[in-house]
Structure formats: C-alpha cells, structure tokens
Enzyme design. Structure first.
Site, PDB file in Angstrom:
ATOM      1  N   GLU A  58       0.822  -1.216   0.000  1.00 40.35           N
ATOM      2  CA  GLU A  58       0.000   0.000   0.000  1.00 40.35           C
ATOM      3  C   GLU A  58       0.851   1.260   0.000  1.00 40.35           C
ATOM      4  O   GLU A  58       0.501   2.255  -0.642  1.00 40.35           O
ATOM      5  CB  GLU A  58      -0.957   0.002   1.204  1.00 40.35           C
ATOM      6  CG  GLU A  58      -2.129  -0.974   1.082  1.00 40.35           C
ATOM      7  CD  GLU A  58      -1.778  -2.411   1.412  1.00 40.35           C
ATOM      8  OE1 GLU A  58      -0.622  -2.677   1.832  1.00 40.35           O
ATOM      9  OE2 GLU A  58      -2.653  -3.288   1.263  1.00 40.35           O
ATOM     10  N   GLN A  80      -7.838  -2.372  -1.197  1.00 37.40           N
ATOM     11  CA  GLN A  80      -8.795  -3.474  -1.172  1.00 37.40           C
ATOM     12  C   GLN A  80      -9.842  -3.257  -0.077  1.00 37.40           C
ATOM     13  O   GLN A  80     -11.021  -3.501  -0.285  1.00 37.40           O
ATOM     14  CB  GLN A  80      -8.056  -4.786  -0.984  1.00 37.40           C
ATOM     15  CG  GLN A  80      -8.883  -5.955  -1.455  1.00 37.40           C
ATOM     16  CD  GLN A  80      -8.006  -7.090  -1.936  1.00 37.40           C
ATOM     17  OE1 GLN A  80      -7.432  -7.808  -1.129  1.00 37.40           O
ATOM     18  NE2 GLN A  80      -7.909  -7.255  -3.241  1.00 37.40           N
ATOM     19  N   PHE A  81      -9.395  -2.786   1.053  1.00 39.51           N
ATOM     20  CA  PHE A  81     -10.278  -2.353   2.141  1.00 39.51           C
ATOM     21  C   PHE A  81      -9.689  -1.070   2.713  1.00 39.51           C
ATOM     22  O   PHE A  81      -8.462  -0.938   2.795  1.00 39.51           O
ATOM     23  CB  PHE A  81     -10.358  -3.414   3.249  1.00 39.51           C
ATOM     24  CG  PHE A  81     -11.173  -4.627   2.884  1.00 39.51           C
ATOM     25  CD1 PHE A  81     -12.497  -4.753   3.313  1.00 39.51           C
ATOM     26  CD2 PHE A  81     -10.630  -5.638   2.109  1.00 39.51           C
ATOM     27  CE1 PHE A  81     -13.247  -5.863   2.966  1.00 39.51           C
ATOM     28  CE2 PHE A  81     -11.389  -6.754   1.755  1.00 39.51           C
ATOM     29  CZ  PHE A  81     -12.695  -6.866   2.192  1.00 39.51           C
ATOM     30  N   ALA A  82     -10.561  -0.161   3.135  1.00 41.63           N
ATOM     31  CA  ALA A  82     -10.085   1.095   3.719  1.00 41.63           C
ATOM     32  C   ALA A  82      -9.110   0.822   4.855  1.00 41.63           C
ATOM     33  O   ALA A  82      -8.125   1.550   5.036  1.00 41.63           O
ATOM     34  CB  ALA A  82     -11.268   1.909   4.245  1.00 41.63           C
ATOM     35  N   ASP A  83      -9.385  -0.238   5.605  1.00 41.15           N
ATOM     36  CA  ASP A  83      -8.557  -0.591   6.760  1.00 41.15           C
ATOM     37  C   ASP A  83      -7.072  -0.705   6.375  1.00 41.15           C
ATOM     38  O   ASP A  83      -6.194  -0.365   7.148  1.00 41.15           O
ATOM     39  CB  ASP A  83      -9.007  -1.926   7.362  1.00 41.15           C
ATOM     40  CG  ASP A  83     -10.517  -2.017   7.509  1.00 41.15           C
ATOM     41  OD1 ASP A  83     -11.225  -1.667   6.529  1.00 41.15           O
ATOM     42  OD2 ASP A  83     -10.992  -2.439   8.573  1.00 41.15           O
ATOM     43  N   PHE A  84      -6.816  -1.214   5.162  1.00 37.80           N
ATOM     44  CA  PHE A  84      -5.425  -1.444   4.738  1.00 37.80           C
ATOM     45  C   PHE A  84      -4.738  -0.149   4.298  1.00 37.80           C
ATOM     46  O   PHE A  84      -3.518  -0.132   4.105  1.00 37.80           O
ATOM     47  CB  PHE A  84      -5.353  -2.482   3.624  1.00 37.80           C
ATOM     48  CG  PHE A  84      -6.017  -3.787   3.977  1.00 37.80           C
ATOM     49  CD1 PHE A  84      -6.094  -4.205   5.295  1.00 37.80           C
ATOM     50  CD2 PHE A  84      -6.582  -4.592   3.000  1.00 37.80           C
ATOM     51  CE1 PHE A  84      -6.723  -5.399   5.634  1.00 37.80           C
ATOM     52  CE2 PHE A  84      -7.203  -5.781   3.321  1.00 37.80           C
ATOM     53  CZ  PHE A  84      -7.277  -6.189   4.647  1.00 37.80           C
ATOM     54  N   HIS A 125     -11.843  -5.321   8.535  1.00 41.34           N
ATOM     55  CA  HIS A 125     -12.486  -5.154   7.221  1.00 41.34           C
ATOM     56  C   HIS A 125     -13.742  -4.298   7.350  1.00 41.34           C
ATOM     57  O   HIS A 125     -14.679  -4.452   6.570  1.00 41.34           O
ATOM     58  CB  HIS A 125     -12.856  -6.514   6.613  1.00 41.34           C
ATOM     59  CG  HIS A 125     -11.673  -7.373   6.279  1.00 41.34           C
ATOM     60  ND1 HIS A 125     -10.944  -8.040   7.226  1.00 41.34           N
ATOM     61  CD2 HIS A 125     -11.088  -7.653   5.091  1.00 41.34           C
ATOM     62  CE1 HIS A 125      -9.966  -8.713   6.640  1.00 41.34           C
ATOM     63  NE2 HIS A 125     -10.036  -8.496   5.338  1.00 41.34           N
TER      64      HIS A 125
END
Lengths: 321, 342
Positions: A58, A80-84, A125
């Site tokens: 990222e 892929q997910f905001a979390d990442f 997630h």
C-alpha cells in the site's frame, strides 16, 4: 434496468478511462480478476495496460501514484479495504497531501477506500477512517451515500487537482439500487437535504444517511417531521447547509458510523455550537459507533454501529426536551 | 598537459574519463564549500532549524549526479548537495531554501534539504525514509505509460533507510515493473547514532539485490573514480532496460547527522580506517597525480567557488522573507474546495 452503488463506481471508472487518457487504475487484484468487490470488472480488457495489479504494498502504491501525478497522469488507486490504507498512510498524509503546498505542483490522485461495516466483517475489514484523513490538510474526503453520488462524485473526483480520499461504503455496494445513472449532480462540497423536516435536523453521511432516513420514516408515524442532511463530502464540510437546516429545526443530531473520539460528528457539532448557538433550543447530540474495534458477530456488530432504531431512540430523546 | 574544463557539465555523457572526473570533482568541491557555508551560517544563528551536510559523501553523490541526464529523475536525500548541483540545481535554490527566502522553490513553506522542483525531475524529499523511492517509480511508470523511453530515475538512501518497509515495498515494486530505477545507498555506517550492527545483519547490503531480483553493485564510496565507474555502469544498465539496480557505497560520514550533532559516537577505529578517508582529498590527489589538474588550478577553483557561494548568500540575505499576511493558508490546488472554517 437497475444499477447498484457498485455498478456506479465501475461505470464512473469506465467513463473516466474512456474520457481521459491520463487516467489509470492500480491496486491489488484490480486487473484480470476485476477487484475484490468487482469494482473494476472487465476494465482491464476494455482498457488494456491501464488497469494494473499491484503487489501487496500500500505504501508503494500511493508513492507510485504521487510520482505518476507529478508526471501528469490521474491515477486511481484501489485499496482493497479502507482498513489497509493505514499501511499507505504515510504516503497519503505526508507525501500526497503536502506536495502542492510545498512545491506548487498539484497531486491529482484518487484513493478509493471500500469502507464501513458489513455483517461478519470484523475488526480489520469494517473501519470508518474518513476523519483521520480529513484531519490532515491537503486532502479532499468524499463520502457518497447514493448510487447517483457514487457515480457523479467519482467522475468529479477525477477532475479535482488534489488528492481525493473516496470513501465508498461496502454495505451499500449491492444493497443500494437506482434506475439509471444521473446526468446532473450537486457539485462536490455541497451537502444535500435528503428529507425535508421541521422538528429536528439529523446530519449523516454515507451509509448512515439511510439509517437516518429510515428513522425519520418511523418518527413520522409519531408525528415528527425530521430533516436529514447528507453531507456527501466530509472535507470540505458544508457548514452553511447544516446551519441553515438547524435554523429551520432548532435541534441537531449528528450520526456517524465512525468511532466517537474526535471525528466528523464532533466537528459538525463544534461548528454548529460555535456558529449557530442561538439557533438551538436543545443541546446538540451525536451518535457514533462504540469505542471498541468493530466486532465480528452480527449480534455485536448491530449493537456496535448506529442503526435506524438507535437513531430513532436518540432522536426521541432530543425531541422530548 | 592540463585538460581545460571551464565549467562543470552534467550531461550524463562526459567526453572522457578524465573529463568526467574533473566535472564530478568540481561539483564535490562546490558542495563541500556550500555545506561549509551553511554550517557557518548555522553557527551564526542565521538559519532556522537544522543544517545537514554531506561531508565524506560527495564522491558518491557527485558521481550519481553526473551520471544522469537533465531529463532523468532524481530524488536526493539529505547529504546530496553534490548530486543536486550536478543534476542542475542552482546554488541559489539551496541558499534560498536554507534561508527561507520567499523567492526560493519552497517559498519558506519548507526548508533546508526539503527542496526540489518536481517539474524538472528533482523531487523534494519528505523526512520519512524510503518514501521517495516509490515516487520515483511512479514518474518512471508514468513515462513508460506515456510512451517516453530512455529516462532513468535515482533515489538516494542511507543504510538506515534499507530497514524501512517503504524501501522493501518500493524496490520490489520497481523489480516487478522492471523500472529503470537506480537505488543509491550510502552506507555511511551510522543512521544518526545507530551503528550498522544494530541496523542490519547481512554481510553486505548489496546482497539484498539478489532477493529482489535486481542488479547489484558495491563500491568504495571514498574513491571518486570507482564511484563514477560504478554509477556509469548501473545507470547504463537501467537505461538499457535491465531493470532496477542497487548500488551500495561504503564510506563514512565525516560530520554529525546535522550540525547540532558532534558525532562523538563514531568509532575512532573507523575514522582511521580507509573508510575514513576524505573523498575530496582523495579526488584532489588523484587529479594532481594523473596531471589532470595542478595545485594552483585547484586553488583557483576553490577561490572561484567560494566567491560564487558568497555572492549567492549576499543576494538571498537581502531577499524578502515570507509574509504570513500574504500567505493564502490553503493546502489544496482546488481553492473552491478549501475549508473556510477556522
């Protein structure tokens, strides 16, 4: 024909790729596979060499986007997910967000963040981290709540000469449908009155707009007319539309799916309290997720985030004051 | 017979080995004297914030700069005054940034080594180490997408930055994309005060290249001729389409991390070892020994360069400082989307 929120995001990207040769998409699994949520389905075939898989990096994905923007391109990065995106946080807030101010060279990148809770998503997630990005100078943070806004705001985001954090809610991806894509839209930076009312203003954004609307429908059966303001963009934040609504209703409830400490709901209440104190006839209130990681089990998750029922309960408390 | 080279040139294709050495030497000299001036201004209290100089690293930095063309991309780090000058950064950009002049490239908004002109391929570093590598990747990636071929990009690092996640992600990314990236690592044996024994465990950082599938080069960073040969090869490989190149130069920082730091932690044994040689002195001895220049000529260049630097400082000291009342205080280009709430 019915179009989902996810379709709208795919179509907006197709439109951008078609209309502007400077646009490309870079992210994990976005190429032949079409993305973890299929937001880039078939785009790699339709636009060869412009929809590219990234390694699980990222930080380097955002860094590459900044370099490409310096070189005049308009990258769209899919997290892929905001979390990442926290792994790429440094590049977003220190590299992308400071470039224009430091050098006068603009940094037109879009970082798409599939965000927000879904049943079974769990702690990593489900996160809503728009406030962290909004805190940093140099970023535009968008939170579309409707199919129409998902489409028009993403297209507008490509034309913005600054880094845009585009928060697209995963719960709305397939759940939300519209008959057709819009041909006109409110500009980015303007909030929308999603429902007109008289007795209380509920300010919400993204998926919480729908919880607020459902609560308003329920409260209507009790005779209350609730006004719902959809912020659409959390940075910039359309304080004028919020205060104008509070001027009509005299009461404010601000609802966010994010954690309570600081954040968008706190910001809205601070602004209304400082600039519209005399308009209020009750203390402004806010409703957020609980201050814990987002739980996995649906029983816990439903209690963790604000739901229509919780919004209605919070609204009743204000209305009876 | 002495070769005559009136002005140092950085066109990436110096006519001869001697010519390249002379050109690189003059950038080293200019960088050393410029750094000395900044250190003096710092001691005199004329500079806001820190001063970070490249003493002992000029051979590597100059060799890097002269190996590039003006159309390439360069992301220097804090000890790259020589490479910056060789790449084409005017002295006055450095002086204006250190003194916070409103007329400089950073206009007082950023300072010291945080300067550049992205439009010209000179990328302004942020402080987070390793973070510039993927930005260089992005410029190279975009050029390829636009059909522009033939340019390469350099990112400079110290050995400390090889411990970051950003370094790993970006070098792997460059390798996957087969980008013409040259990562130049100055292994100066101390990341601020941390010695190599607390930084990494491999015998030679250049070994890391194997794991990433990129070209590997090791060089004595105190030897200008060796640095030029290595950088010429690495840049040539990248330009020829052989993908990323990792260059590791062994040397010693002959100064503190910044001018606030007396570097008392540096092992005296290292200082006395061949690593502790002053690359500028080594280069001068070489030029004299090879009869490329004589002592009188070196003295002329030194005094000319000092005058050039003093002139730039004298200009900048009379320039306007940034005016907080004229500042727009808007961090984004899209002014209509700026936050007006205070």
């Amino acid at each position: 024909m019915s179009i989902t929120y996810l379709d709208a995001i795919r179509e907006a990207q197709a439109h951008a790729l078609r209309a502007d040769p400077r646009v490309f998409i870079y992210g994990q699994d976005v190429g032949a596979f079409g993305g973890a949520f299929k937001a880039t389905k078939n785009l790699a075939v339709e636009f060869p060499g412009r929809v590219l898989d990234a390694p699980i990096s990222e930080d380097a994905m955002i860094g590459l986007a900044v370099g490409a923007a310096i070189e005049g391109l308009r990258p769209i990065i899919e997290m892929q997910f905001a979390d990442f995106s926290t792994v790429g946080f440094n590049q977003i807030v220190n590299q992308a967000a400071t470039l224009f101010w430091r050098t006068n060279v603009s940094c037109p990148i879009i970082v798409r963040l599939p965000f927000g809770g879904t049943s079974g998503g769990g702690p990593f997630h489900s996160q809503c981290i728009e406030a962290i990005y909004a805190h940093y100078p140099g970023l535009v943070v968008l939170t579309p709540a409707t199919v129409e806004d998902a489409y028009s705001m993403l297209i507008e985001a490509v034309a913005i000469d600054d880094p845009v954090i585009f928060c697209e809610h995963k719960f709305l991806y397939r759940h939300l449908k519209a008959e057709k894509l819009p041909s006109e839209a409110l500009p980015v930076g303007k909030a929308r009155i999603a429902r007109v009312g008289r007795d209380l203003t509920i300010v919400a954004y993204s998926a919480m707009v729908h919880e607020a609307l459902e609560a308003a429908t329920e409260l209507a059966t009790e005779g209350w007319q609730i006004e719902v303001v959809d912020l659409r963009s959390v940075k910039p934040l359309d304080t004028d539309t919020v205060i104008a609504s509070v001027a009509r209703t005299g009461k404010l409830l601000c609802v966010g799916e994010a954690w309570p400490w600081g954040g968008v709901t706190a910001e809205v209440i601070a602004r209304v309290a400082s600039e519209g104190y005399g308009l209020l006839d009750a203390p402004p209130q806010r409703l957020n997720a609980k201050d814990t990681p987002v739980p996995y089990h649906p029983n816990l998750w439903t209690a963790h985030r604000p739901t229509a029922r919780a919004v209605a309960t919070a609204a009743r408390k204000i209305l009876r004051q | 017979m002495l070769q005559t080279v009136s002005e140092p040139r950085a066109d990436g294709a110096a006519g001869s080995v001697a010519g390249a050495q002379l050109a690189a030497y003059r950038f080293m000299l200019k960088a050393r004297l410029l750094d000395d001036k900044f250190a003096a201004l710092y001691r005199a209290g004329k500079i806001h914030g820190g001063v970070f100089i490249g003493k002992g690293q000029e051979a590597l930095s100059a060799a890097t700069g002269v190996s590039l063309k003006k159309t390439d991309v360069f992301a220097p780090l804090i000890r790259d005054a020589a490479g910056r000058l060789a790449f084409g950064e005017p002295i006055i950009d450095a002086v204006r940034t250190y003194l916070g002049s409103a007329l400089g490239p950073m206009r007082g908004r950023d300072g010291n080594v945080h300067r550049g002109r992205p439009q010209t391929g000179l990328l302004p570093m942020i402080s987070h180490l390793g973070a510039m590598i993927s930005v260089v990747n992005g410029v190279l990636f975009a050029r390829r997408m636009k059909g522009i071929s033939g340019s390469v990009g350099v990112a400079s690092l110290g050995e400390g930055a090889t411990s970051t996640g950003a370094f790993h992600e970006a070098l792997n990314q460059a390798a996957v994309e087969k980008l013409p990236l040259i990562l130049v690592v100055a292994n100066n044996h101390y990341a601020y005060s941390t010695p190599n024994s607390r930084q990494f465990a491999c015998a030679d950082l250049a070994e890391k290249a194997v794991g990433y599938g990129v070209g590997s080069h090791s060089v004595d960073g105190t030897d200008l001729a060796a640095c030029l040969a290595t950088l010429t090869e690495a840049v040539g490989n990248a330009r020829a389409g052989h993908g990323p190149q990792l260059v590791v130069a062994n040397l010693l920082r002959l100064c503190g991390h910044g001018e606030h730091d007396d570097a008392s932690y540096i092992d005296p044994k290292l200082k006395k070892s061949p690593l502790g040689r002053d690359c500028l002195k080594v280069a001068e001895d070489f030029l004299v020994e090879e009869k490329i220049a004589d002592a009188a000529q070196l003295a002329v260049w030194r005094s000319e360069t000092i005058r050039e630097i003093e002139d730039a400082v004298a200009i900048v000291q009379r320039e306007p400082a940034p005016d907080p009342f004229a500042e727009k205080w808007c961090a984004i280009a899209s002014v209509h989307l700026g936050e007006t709430h205070e």
